[in-house]
Enzyme design. Structure first.
Site, short mmCIF file in Angstrom:
data_model
loop_
_atom_site.label_atom_id
_atom_site.label_comp_id
_atom_site.label_asym_id
_atom_site.label_seq_id
_atom_site.Cartn_x
_atom_site.Cartn_y
_atom_site.Cartn_z
N LYS A 291 -1.02 4.40 -9.02
CA LYS A 291 -2.20 5.14 -9.47
C LYS A 291 -2.17 6.52 -8.82
CE LYS A 291 -3.66 0.70 -7.83
NZ LYS A 291 -4.26 -0.02 -6.72
N ARG B 243 -8.79 -11.05 -4.17
CA ARG B 243 -10.20 -11.06 -4.56
C ARG B 243 -10.38 -12.14 -5.62
NH1 ARG B 243 -9.84 -4.69 -5.06
NH2 ARG B 243 -7.77 -5.43 -5.58
N HIS C 12 -10.76 -4.10 2.57
CA HIS C 12 -9.48 -3.96 3.28
C HIS C 12 -9.66 -4.36 4.75
CE1 HIS C 12 -8.53 -0.67 0.16
NE2 HIS C 12 -7.59 -1.56 -0.01
P1 ADP Z 1 -2.37 -1.61 -3.97
O1 ADP Z 1 -2.27 -0.36 -4.82
O2 ADP Z 1 -1.09 -1.91 -3.23
O3 ADP Z 1 -2.94 -2.80 -4.66
P2 ADP Z 1 -4.91 -1.41 -2.56
O4 ADP Z 1 -5.32 -0.44 -1.50
O5 ADP Z 1 -5.67 -1.41 -3.84
O6 ADP Z 1 -3.37 -1.15 -2.79
O7 ADP Z 1 -4.94 -2.88 -1.97
C1 ADP Z 1 -4.14 -3.26 -0.89
C2 ADP Z 1 -4.31 -4.75 -0.66
O8 ADP Z 1 -5.65 -5.01 -0.25
C3 ADP Z 1 -4.08 -5.58 -1.91
O9 ADP Z 1 -3.48 -6.81 -1.54
C4 ADP Z 1 -5.47 -5.82 -2.45
O10 ADP Z 1 -5.54 -7.02 -3.19
C5 ADP Z 1 -6.24 -5.93 -1.13
N1 ADP Z 1 -7.65 -5.58 -1.32
C6 ADP Z 1 -8.18 -4.45 -1.82
N2 ADP Z 1 -9.54 -4.53 -1.84
C7 ADP Z 1 -9.85 -5.75 -1.35
C8 ADP Z 1 -11.07 -6.47 -1.15
N3 ADP Z 1 -12.25 -5.97 -1.50
N4 ADP Z 1 -10.98 -7.70 -0.62
C9 ADP Z 1 -9.79 -8.22 -0.32
N5 ADP Z 1 -8.60 -7.64 -0.50
C10 ADP Z 1 -8.62 -6.42 -1.01
#
Ligand code: ADP
Length: 170
Positions: A41, A92, A17
């Site tokens: 989730k 990703r 992030h």
């Molecule tokens: P959501 O439930 O909205 O997907 P997340 O916290 O899982 O929330 O992810 C928020 C954003 O950050 C999404 O666009 C996700 O693809 C991106 N993201 C999460 N982990 C990574 C990572 N390791 N590298 C790049 N982007 C990421």
């Protein structure tokens, strides 16, 4: 002023992030991180905890000038209210594409003025997710390469483990 919104669950925030956040910061005048209150989730951390961890992680990484908010409801309504030009999302491996494509086109349908911007993660974080971090930490694995110390500590507390440096919080 070009303002962008970076929304997500951030349950908890990872270096993946933070990588996206730093890239977005270079492209926009102002960045707002929006922690969603009602993710699909069931979250480990409450919205308030997740927001606090984002703020702590930013401080730990020395990243300034980022606003952190929590929001519930429709993302595009939040984006409109804040008057942002774009919604930033991270990509990703190919697994993110289907859902992100769906989300971006739905948001465009709801408001064509707000663009979705996708930023590619650094190779070393392309496998990293909050879920993996939680799973590894739950079974006592080392997550120091994946999350800032404040997050590692918060995870240790949640799972009733000694924190980084071997201390258990009283
Ligand atoms: P959501 O439930 O909205 O997907 P997340 O916290 O899982 O929330 O992810 C928020 C954003 O950050 C999404 O666009 C996700 O693809 C991106 N993201 C999460 N982990 C990574 C990572 N390791 N590298 C790049 N982007 C990421």
């Amino acid at each position: 002023m070009r303002v962008a919104l970076y929304p997500g669950s951030f349950d908890p925030i990872t270096y993946g992030h933070l990588d996206i956040l730093k890239r977005a910061k270079r492209l926009f005048d102002k960045l707002i991180v929006a922690v969603v209150e009602n993710p699909r989730k069931a979250p480990l951390f409450t919205a308030t905890e997740r927001r606090w961890l984002v703020e702590q992680a930013l401080a730990e990484e020395g990243i300034t000038g980022v606003e952190v908010i929590t929001y519930s409801g429709l993302l595009i309504e939040c984006a409109k209210e804040l008057g942002v030009a774009a919604v930033v999302r991270g990509l990703r491996a190919t697994s993110d594409f289907d859902y992100e494509f769906q989300l971006a086109l739905t948001n465009r349908d709801l408001d064509s003025d707000i663009e979705s911007v996708f930023l590619m993660t650094a190779g070393q974080y392309s496998f990293l997710s909050s879920s993996i971090v939680k799973e590894v930490k739950q079974y006592g694995g080392d997550v120091s390469k994946f999350v800032p110390t404040c997050v590692e500590r918060a995870l240790a507390e949640k799972f009733g483990q000694p924190g980084p440096g071997g201390k258990t919080k009283k």
